[in-house]
Design a protein around this motif. Structure first.
Motif, PDB file in Angstrom:
ATOM      1  N   ALA A  31       0.829  -1.204   0.000  1.00 54.73           N
ATOM      2  CA  ALA A  31       0.000   0.000   0.000  1.00 54.73           C
ATOM      3  C   ALA A  31       0.866   1.258   0.000  1.00 54.73           C
ATOM      4  CB  ALA A  31      -0.898   0.002   1.234  1.00 54.73           C
ATOM      5  N   PRO A  32       0.326   2.356  -0.538  1.00 51.73           N
ATOM      6  CA  PRO A  32       1.057   3.632  -0.530  1.00 51.73           C
ATOM      7  C   PRO A  32       0.766   4.451   0.725  1.00 51.73           C
ATOM      8  CG  PRO A  32      -0.883   3.834  -1.887  1.00 51.73           C
ATOM      9  CD  PRO A  32      -0.853   2.407  -1.401  1.00 51.73           C
ATOM     10  N   PHE A  33       0.368   3.793   1.797  1.00 51.18           N
ATOM     11  CA  PHE A  33       0.009   4.485   3.033  1.00 51.18           C
ATOM     12  C   PHE A  33       0.298   3.576   4.223  1.00 51.18           C
ATOM     13  CE2 PHE A  33      -3.699   2.271   1.360  1.00 51.18           C
ATOM     14  CZ  PHE A  33      -4.042   1.457   2.431  1.00 51.18           C
ATOM     15  N   GLU A  34       0.245   4.166   5.408  1.00 51.74           N
ATOM     16  CA  GLU A  34       0.304   3.419   6.656  1.00 51.74           C
ATOM     17  C   GLU A  34      -0.923   3.796   7.466  1.00 51.74           C
ATOM     18  OE1 GLU A  34       4.023   3.741   8.738  1.00 51.74           O
ATOM     19  OE2 GLU A  34       5.170   3.496   6.896  1.00 51.74           O
ATOM     20  N   GLY A  35      -1.202   3.036   8.523  1.00 49.02           N
ATOM     21  CA  GLY A  35      -2.377   3.340   9.320  1.00 49.02           C
ATOM     22  C   GLY A  35      -2.340   2.663  10.662  1.00 49.02           C
ATOM     23  N   ALA A  36      -3.315   3.045  11.506  1.00 52.27           N
ATOM     24  CA  ALA A  36      -3.434   2.448  12.835  1.00 52.27           C
ATOM     25  C   ALA A  36      -4.858   2.598  13.342  1.00 52.27           C
ATOM     26  CB  ALA A  36      -2.471   3.098  13.822  1.00 52.27           C
ATOM     27  N   HIS A  51       3.499  16.568  11.648  1.00 51.86           N
ATOM     28  CA  HIS A  51       4.442  15.783  10.858  1.00 51.86           C
ATOM     29  C   HIS A  51       4.308  16.155   9.387  1.00 51.86           C
ATOM     30  CE1 HIS A  51       0.765  13.455  10.395  1.00 51.86           C
ATOM     31  NE2 HIS A  51       0.770  13.251  11.696  1.00 51.86           N
ATOM     32  N   HIS A  52       5.178  15.593   8.574  1.00 50.37           N
ATOM     33  CA  HIS A  52       5.214  15.950   7.149  1.00 50.37           C
ATOM     34  C   HIS A  52       4.212  15.170   6.299  1.00 50.37           C
ATOM     35  CE1 HIS A  52       7.698  12.323   7.044  1.00 50.37           C
ATOM     36  NE2 HIS A  52       7.381  12.251   5.764  1.00 50.37           N
ATOM     37  N   GLU A  53       3.586  14.138   6.863  1.00 49.49           N
ATOM     38  CA  GLU A  53       2.646  13.320   6.091  1.00 49.49           C
ATOM     39  C   GLU A  53       1.263  13.967   6.030  1.00 49.49           C
ATOM     40  OE1 GLU A  53       5.400  10.353   8.197  1.00 49.49           O
ATOM     41  OE2 GLU A  53       4.123  11.979   8.888  1.00 49.49           O
ATOM     42  N   TYR A  54       0.523  13.617   5.000  1.00 49.82           N
ATOM     43  CA  TYR A  54      -0.912  13.882   4.949  1.00 49.82           C
ATOM     44  C   TYR A  54      -1.559  12.830   5.839  1.00 49.82           C
ATOM     45  CZ  TYR A  54      -0.035  16.693   0.777  1.00 49.82           C
ATOM     46  OH  TYR A  54       0.413  17.646  -0.091  1.00 49.82           O
ATOM     47  N   GLU A  55      -2.746  13.137   6.375  1.00 45.31           N
ATOM     48  CA  GLU A  55      -3.387  12.171   7.257  1.00 45.31           C
ATOM     49  C   GLU A  55      -4.897  12.350   7.223  1.00 45.31           C
ATOM     50  OE1 GLU A  55      -2.223  10.337  11.554  1.00 45.31           O
ATOM     51  OE2 GLU A  55      -2.059  12.509  11.379  1.00 45.31           O
ATOM     52  N   ILE A  56      -5.608  11.224   7.374  1.00 48.80           N
ATOM     53  CA  ILE A  56      -7.043  11.286   7.606  1.00 48.80           C
ATOM     54  C   ILE A  56      -7.348  10.452   8.841  1.00 48.80           C
ATOM     55  CG2 ILE A  56      -7.723  11.717   5.203  1.00 48.80           C
ATOM     56  CD1 ILE A  56      -8.606   8.811   4.999  1.00 48.80           C
ATOM     57  N   LEU A  84      -3.661  18.369   6.982  1.00 48.74           N
ATOM     58  CA  LEU A  84      -2.558  18.736   6.097  1.00 48.74           C
ATOM     59  C   LEU A  84      -1.215  18.570   6.796  1.00 48.74           C
ATOM     60  CD1 LEU A  84      -4.068  21.958   4.498  1.00 48.74           C
ATOM     61  CD2 LEU A  84      -3.774  19.713   3.426  1.00 48.74           C
ATOM     62  N   PRO A  85      -0.155  18.337   6.040  1.00 46.50           N
ATOM     63  CA  PRO A  85       1.172  18.257   6.643  1.00 46.50           C
ATOM     64  C   PRO A  85       1.469  19.536   7.443  1.00 46.50           C
ATOM     65  CG  PRO A  85       1.260  17.532   4.367  1.00 46.50           C
ATOM     66  CD  PRO A  85      -0.108  18.108   4.585  1.00 46.50           C
ATOM     67  N   TYR A 102      -9.744   5.310  13.060  1.00 47.89           N
ATOM     68  CA  TYR A 102      -8.659   4.763  12.250  1.00 47.89           C
ATOM     69  C   TYR A 102      -7.919   5.930  11.626  1.00 47.89           C
ATOM     70  CZ  TYR A 102      -6.039   1.125  10.062  1.00 47.89           C
ATOM     71  OH  TYR A 102      -5.012   0.288   9.729  1.00 47.89           O
ATOM     72  N   GLY A 103      -6.602   5.956  11.808  1.00 51.73           N
ATOM     73  CA  GLY A 103      -5.757   6.982  11.206  1.00 51.73           C
ATOM     74  C   GLY A 103      -4.990   6.398  10.037  1.00 51.73           C
ATOM     75  N   ILE A 104      -4.952   7.140   8.938  1.00 51.91           N
ATOM     76  CA  ILE A 104      -4.211   6.725   7.739  1.00 51.91           C
ATOM     77  C   ILE A 104      -3.329   7.893   7.323  1.00 51.91           C
ATOM     78  CG2 ILE A 104      -4.388   5.978   5.323  1.00 51.91           C
ATOM     79  CD1 ILE A 104      -7.250   4.979   6.058  1.00 51.91           C
ATOM     80  N   TRP A 105      -2.047   7.619   7.050  1.00 55.55           N
ATOM     81  CA  TRP A 105      -1.140   8.688   6.645  1.00 55.55           C
ATOM     82  C   TRP A 105      -0.299   8.246   5.470  1.00 55.55           C
ATOM     83  CZ3 TRP A 105      -1.093   6.036  11.219  1.00 55.55           C
ATOM     84  CH2 TRP A 105       0.003   5.214  11.471  1.00 55.55           C
ATOM     85  N   TRP A 106       0.163   9.248   4.684  1.00 47.39           N
ATOM     86  CA  TRP A 106       0.943   8.971   3.485  1.00 47.39           C
ATOM     87  C   TRP A 106       1.766  10.197   3.114  1.00 47.39           C
ATOM     88  CZ3 TRP A 106      -4.120  10.197   3.761  1.00 47.39           C
ATOM     89  CH2 TRP A 106      -4.567  11.273   2.998  1.00 47.39           C
ATOM     90  N   ASP A 107       2.799   9.959   2.323  1.00 47.07           N
ATOM     91  CA  ASP A 107       3.621  11.038   1.780  1.00 47.07           C
ATOM     92  C   ASP A 107       4.168  10.598   0.429  1.00 47.07           C
ATOM     93  OD1 ASP A 107       5.801   9.327   2.280  1.00 47.07           O
ATOM     94  OD2 ASP A 107       6.565  10.503   3.944  1.00 47.07           O
ATOM     95  N   ALA A 108       4.933  11.441  -0.214  1.00 44.03           N
ATOM     96  CA  ALA A 108       5.456  11.145  -1.554  1.00 44.03           C
ATOM     97  C   ALA A 108       6.391   9.939  -1.533  1.00 44.03           C
ATOM     98  CB  ALA A 108       6.170  12.372  -2.125  1.00 44.03           C
ATOM     99  N   ASP A 109       7.222   9.806  -0.496  1.00 48.12           N
ATOM    100  CA  ASP A 109       8.134   8.663  -0.412  1.00 48.12           C
ATOM    101  C   ASP A 109       7.377   7.346  -0.346  1.00 48.12           C
ATOM    102  OD1 ASP A 109      10.362  10.291  -0.532  1.00 48.12           O
ATOM    103  OD2 ASP A 109      10.675  10.309   1.644  1.00 48.12           O
TER     104      ASP A 109
END
Length: 123
Positions: A31-36, A51-56, A84-85, A102-109
């Motif tokens: 996946a292009p994201f992480e979550g918890a 933090h630098h990631e986007y998050e929902i 927003l980051p 549930y938190g989901i976050w992602w960034d360009a890396d």
């Protein structure tokens, strides 16, 4: 093929001032994201952080207060918030029941690493 990952409520880990179960590592998930899954106990609040990631956050059970850059807003089951980051945020549970989200976050890396794994797996 599919795999169901069960929530293990008896072994949640303390992180950012709440109890959680991380999505990763999960070997079958590319996946292009992480979550918890996050559980905030009555009277508790998560650690304010940015933090630098986007998050929902997807509110799953109960209600709490979301504080983003000093602005408070009610946050209840069924609500989704996009952060927003760089935004300083925390969740506060002033109620008498657990609040779960549930938190989901992602960034360009993460996206780039996902694309590389995806391309390798399709070869």
């Amino acid at each position: 093929m599919f795999e169901i990952r069960k929530l293990d409520r008896d072994n949640l880990v303390q992180a950012y001032g709440l109890d959680s179960q991380r999505l990763l590592p999960w070997p079958v998930l590319n996946a292009p994201f992480e979550g918890a899954w996050c559980v905030l106990r009555p009277g508790d609040e998560s650690t304010a952080h940015a933090h630098h990631e986007y998050e929902i956050f997807i509110a799953m059970k109960g209600s709490a207060t979301l504080v983003v850059d000093g602005q408070e807003s009610p946050f209840a089951a069924g609500d989704i918030v996009h952060l927003l980051p760089g935004s300083l945020h925390k969740v506060v549970n002033r109620g008498g029941d657990d609040f779960e989200y549930y938190g989901i976050w992602w960034d360009a890396d993460m996206s780039g690493e996902f694309l590389a794994r995806h391309q390798e797996s399709t070869r």
